[in-house]
Design an enzyme around this catalytic site. Structure first.
Site, PDB file in Angstrom:
ATOM      1  CD  GLU A  63      45.295  48.411 101.781  1.00 19.67           C
ATOM      2  OE1 GLU A  63      45.101  47.207 102.008  1.00 19.67           O
ATOM      3  OE2 GLU A  63      44.423  49.296 101.854  1.00 19.67           O
ATOM      4  CG  PHE A  99      45.790  50.123 108.816  1.00 23.99           C
ATOM      5  CD1 PHE A  99      45.445  49.063 109.646  1.00 23.99           C
ATOM      6  CD2 PHE A  99      46.951  50.024 108.064  1.00 23.99           C
ATOM      7  CE1 PHE A  99      46.250  47.922 109.723  1.00 23.99           C
ATOM      8  CE2 PHE A  99      47.763  48.886 108.140  1.00 23.99           C
ATOM      9  CZ  PHE A  99      47.407  47.837 108.973  1.00 23.99           C
ATOM     10  CB  ALA A 100      48.126  54.991 112.025  1.00 24.43           C
ATOM     11  NE  ARG A 106      49.578  43.390 101.275  1.00 30.26           N
ATOM     12  CZ  ARG A 106      50.600  42.937 101.978  1.00 30.26           C
ATOM     13  NH1 ARG A 106      50.816  41.641 102.085  1.00 30.26           N
ATOM     14  NH2 ARG A 106      51.418  43.794 102.578  1.00 30.26           N
ATOM     15  NE  ARG A 143      40.009  60.424  66.173  1.00 29.49           N
ATOM     16  CZ  ARG A 143      40.172  61.711  65.877  1.00 29.49           C
ATOM     17  NH1 ARG A 143      39.214  62.575  66.099  1.00 29.49           N
ATOM     18  NH2 ARG A 143      41.319  62.122  65.375  1.00 29.49           N
ATOM     19  CB  SER A 188      58.800  47.976 102.070  1.00 32.60           C
ATOM     20  OG  SER A 188      58.190  48.508 100.909  1.00 32.60           O
ATOM     21  CD  GLN A 216      49.769  55.220  72.506  1.00 29.65           C
ATOM     22  OE1 GLN A 216      50.090  55.838  73.531  1.00 29.65           O
ATOM     23  NE2 GLN A 216      50.352  55.416  71.348  1.00 29.65           N
ATOM     24  CB  ILE A 217      42.665  53.502  72.648  1.00 23.03           C
ATOM     25  CG1 ILE A 217      43.324  52.133  72.491  1.00 23.03           C
ATOM     26  CG2 ILE A 217      41.332  53.567  71.895  1.00 23.03           C
ATOM     27  CD1 ILE A 217      42.583  50.976  73.150  1.00 23.03           C
ATOM     28  CB  SER A 247      54.650  45.432  92.496  1.00 27.30           C
ATOM     29  OG  SER A 247      53.413  45.897  92.006  1.00 27.30           O
TER      30      SER A 247
HETATM   31  N1  CAA Z   1      49.265  36.915 108.671  1.00 25.34           N
HETATM   32  C1  CAA Z   1      49.596  36.581 109.948  1.00 25.34           C
HETATM   33  N2  CAA Z   1      50.880  36.593 110.386  1.00 25.34           N
HETATM   34  C2  CAA Z   1      51.848  36.961 109.516  1.00 25.34           C
HETATM   35  C3  CAA Z   1      51.562  37.318 108.194  1.00 25.34           C
HETATM   36  C4  CAA Z   1      50.199  37.274 107.778  1.00 25.34           C
HETATM   37  N3  CAA Z   1      49.862  37.604 106.518  1.00 25.34           N
HETATM   38  N4  CAA Z   1      52.709  37.649 107.560  1.00 25.34           N
HETATM   39  C5  CAA Z   1      53.685  37.491 108.456  1.00 25.34           C
HETATM   40  N5  CAA Z   1      53.163  37.077 109.640  1.00 25.34           N
HETATM   41  C6  CAA Z   1      53.892  36.745 110.872  1.00 25.34           C
HETATM   42  C7  CAA Z   1      54.911  35.639 110.610  1.00 25.34           C
HETATM   43  O1  CAA Z   1      54.327  34.371 110.751  1.00 25.34           O
HETATM   44  C8  CAA Z   1      55.944  35.914 111.669  1.00 25.34           C
HETATM   45  O2  CAA Z   1      55.477  35.389 112.902  1.00 25.34           O
HETATM   46  P1  CAA Z   1      56.466  34.797 114.058  1.00 25.34           P
HETATM   47  O3  CAA Z   1      56.982  35.964 114.782  1.00 25.34           O
HETATM   48  O4  CAA Z   1      55.570  33.976 114.918  1.00 25.34           O
HETATM   49  O5  CAA Z   1      57.543  34.018 113.365  1.00 25.34           O
HETATM   50  C9  CAA Z   1      55.935  37.429 111.784  1.00 25.34           C
HETATM   51  O6  CAA Z   1      54.672  37.870 111.265  1.00 25.34           O
HETATM   52  C10 CAA Z   1      57.037  38.104 111.004  1.00 25.34           C
HETATM   53  O7  CAA Z   1      56.978  37.660 109.667  1.00 25.34           O
HETATM   54  P2  CAA Z   1      58.149  37.968 108.632  1.00 25.34           P
HETATM   55  O8  CAA Z   1      59.432  37.462 109.202  1.00 25.34           O
HETATM   56  O9  CAA Z   1      57.721  37.474 107.295  1.00 25.34           O
HETATM   57  O10 CAA Z   1      58.178  39.584 108.673  1.00 25.34           O
HETATM   58  P3  CAA Z   1      59.114  40.628 107.946  1.00 25.34           P
HETATM   59  O11 CAA Z   1      59.537  41.649 108.921  1.00 25.34           O
HETATM   60  O12 CAA Z   1      60.143  39.935 107.114  1.00 25.34           O
HETATM   61  O13 CAA Z   1      58.073  41.425 106.997  1.00 25.34           O
HETATM   62  C11 CAA Z   1      56.796  41.804 105.016  1.00 25.34           C
HETATM   63  C12 CAA Z   1      57.322  40.797 106.065  1.00 25.34           C
HETATM   64  C13 CAA Z   1      55.940  40.964 104.088  1.00 25.34           C
HETATM   65  C14 CAA Z   1      57.903  42.468 104.235  1.00 25.34           C
HETATM   66  C15 CAA Z   1      55.931  42.869 105.754  1.00 25.34           C
HETATM   67  O14 CAA Z   1      56.741  43.764 106.486  1.00 25.34           O
HETATM   68  C16 CAA Z   1      55.039  43.675 104.805  1.00 25.34           C
HETATM   69  O15 CAA Z   1      53.989  43.207 104.401  1.00 25.34           O
HETATM   70  N6  CAA Z   1      55.486  44.901 104.457  1.00 25.34           N
HETATM   71  C17 CAA Z   1      54.614  45.824 103.679  1.00 25.34           C
HETATM   72  C18 CAA Z   1      53.825  46.675 104.610  1.00 25.34           C
HETATM   73  C19 CAA Z   1      52.592  47.221 103.957  1.00 25.34           C
HETATM   74  O16 CAA Z   1      51.886  46.545 103.212  1.00 25.34           O
HETATM   75  N7  CAA Z   1      52.279  48.465 104.284  1.00 25.34           N
HETATM   76  C20 CAA Z   1      51.088  49.078 103.815  1.00 25.34           C
HETATM   77  C21 CAA Z   1      50.681  50.157 104.752  1.00 25.34           C
HETATM   78  S1  CAA Z   1      48.959  50.389 104.899  1.00 25.34           S
HETATM   79  C22 CAA Z   1      48.423  51.262 103.575  1.00 25.34           C
HETATM   80  O17 CAA Z   1      49.073  51.352 102.574  1.00 25.34           O
HETATM   81  C23 CAA Z   1      47.048  51.796 103.721  1.00 25.34           C
HETATM   82  C24 CAA Z   1      46.620  52.786 102.730  1.00 25.34           C
HETATM   83  O18 CAA Z   1      47.101  53.881 102.635  1.00 25.34           O
HETATM   84  C25 CAA Z   1      45.483  52.465 101.845  1.00 25.34           C
END
Ligand code: CAA
Length: 379
Positions: free
Chosen positions: A363, A123-124, A243, A268, A132, A336-337, A366
């Site tokens: 993903e 997933f890229a 998540r 222990r 974030s 610690q334990i 926090s």
């Molecule tokens: N499901 C469906 N739609 C969603 C949604 C969800 N969970 N969350 C938001 N949306 C939609 C909103 O409804 C909105 O839609 P409209 O355009 O119709 O209004 C749109 O998306 C934008 O929403 P926000 O205004 O809330 O978006 P934002 O830009 O403020 O970002 C955020 C929100 C929660 C900060 C988001 O950017 C986020 O989750 N960031 C973290 C990214 C992340 O988790 N990255 C992980 C990478 S993958 C990884 O880590 C894999 C690995 O290695 C294991």
């Protein structure tokens, strides 16, 4: 309220628990030290149907539910956290969105072999300047005749070095912000698609991640998943499911640390008794067990809501936030334990602590989970 597991759920939990005890636990420390991808174990997990747990059988999966998936993730991660995330990325971040948003033709090509575990997906989304702030995508996909041309780079991509295909997010219309993001399925070997060397990490060392590079990488229009501009929503809804997987991974790591700390505390001795008989240690173990159970309830709630087909973004964020921070506390106390022995590489306590740390970052950190929860609770 009924928290009893169905027969199928109990079976998958038991199968994964036995597999973890026999095949993962005895090898996890060695894989970690050698930074070795657990290819043989992943092959055996494929035979158990664990690469596409919640994908319908018609598309090569095991046809189970999200609760079963969470149970499997907890047990597998208890045996080896790296193997846990290898499964989690293929299940939640690759197969799930291809199943949910793909056409039948796309599912045939891009889902079957991955849900059957013949191939791994990744997933890229993350980029050097879009972590974030996932909407700040710099990778572009420009329409050109009957296809798109991708340019840009992605980083920290789990399964990147091992994946046969990547679900790649790119801007098709940079002027539209998050509404200009689209999703594409890109196979390994596509001209203009290359990967960097595997990252050196603090923990989950047997799982591999790397950067991906796209330089005039041409894909056909049929490689687009969902509509143009739908990519951000695909990414966000996919991460809701992801998540749950990471929360269950954190739960598994915490359980491994707890079980080993409890066994050690009973063996222990200090001041003439097993250290478990000192209230300082017994209370630590009581708190650890309580927090593990609390996290599991949040994970099961989010998974049950996913199975019920209702929106579960907040519950998934709560489960991931609590379970990952709980795993940090529990693995720290477990070390610690163990006292000085916990600090040595001869025991697994230090590995659990290192492995747990990433669950508070990937993903969605926090801090991002708190943003998602706050947006809901503050209305
Ligand atoms: N499901 C469906 N739609 C969603 C949604 C969800 N969970 N969350 C938001 N949306 C939609 C909103 O409804 C909105 O839609 P409209 O355009 O119709 O209004 C749109 O998306 C934008 O929403 P926000 O205004 O809330 O978006 P934002 O830009 O403020 O970002 C955020 C929100 C929660 C900060 C988001 O950017 C986020 O989750 N960031 C973290 C990214 C992340 O988790 N990255 C992980 C990478 S993958 C990884 O880590 C894999 C690995 O290695 C294991």
């Amino acid at each position: 309220m009924n928290l009893a597991l169905t027969e199928t759920q109990s079976q998958i939990r038991e199968t994964c628990r036995l597999f973890a005890d026999r095949e993962l636990k005895p090898n996890a420390r060695g894989w970690d030290r050698r930074h070795e991808f657990p290819a043989e174990a992943v092959g055996k997990l494929r035979e158990l149907g664990l690469l596409g747990v919640a994908i319908p059988e018609r598309w090569g999966g095991a046809g189970m539910d999200a609760v079963s998936y969470a149970l499997a993730m907890e047990e597998i991660s208890r045996g080896c956290a790296s193997t846990g995330v290898i499964l989690s990325v293929n299940n939640s971040l690759y197969c799930d969105p291809v199943h949910k948003y793909g056409t039948d033709a796309q599912r045939e090509e891009w889902l079957g072999p991955f849900a059957r575990g013949e191939k791994l997906g990744c997933f890229a989304l993350t980029e050097p300047e879009a972590g974030s702030d996932a909407a700040a995508q710099k990778t572009t996909a420009v329409r050109d005749g009957d296809g798109y041309v991708l340019n840009g780079s992605k980083n920290f991509i789990t399964n990147g070095p091992n994946a046969a295909a990547a679900l790649v997010f790119a801007m098709t219309d940079p002027g539209k912000g998050h509404r200009g993001v689209s999703a594409f399925l890109v196979p390994e070997g596509a001209p203009g698609f290359s990967r960097g060397k595997a990252d050196e990490k603090l923990g989950i060392c047997a799982s591999q991640s790397c950067s991906l590079f796209f330089s005039d990488c041409r894909v056909p229009a049929q490689a687009r998943l969902g509509a143009e501009g739908e990519g951000f929503k695909i990414a966000m809804s996919t991460l809701d499911g992801g998540r749950i997987g990471i929360a269950a991974q954190a739960l598994g790591i915490a359980r491994a640390a707890f079980e080993e700390a409890a066994a050690y505390a009973k063996e222990r001795r200090s001041f003439g008794v097993p250290i478990a008989e000192h209230q300082a240690i017994a209370f630590m173990l009581a708190d650890m067990a309580t927090e593990i159970d609390a996290a599991r309830l949040l994970v099961w709630k989010a998974a049950a809501m996913k199975d019920a087909g209702v929106r579960y973004s907040t519950e998934a964020a709560m489960a991931k936030l609590y379970a990952s921070e709980m795993a940090g506390r529990v693995t720290n106390r477990a070390l610690q334990i163990h006292g000085g022995y916990g600090y040595l590489k001869d025991f697994d306590a230090e590995r659990h602590l290192r492995d747990a740390r990433i669950t508070e970052i990937y993903e969605g950190t926090s801090e991002i989970q708190r943003l998602v929860i706050a947006a809901k609770v503050l209305g």
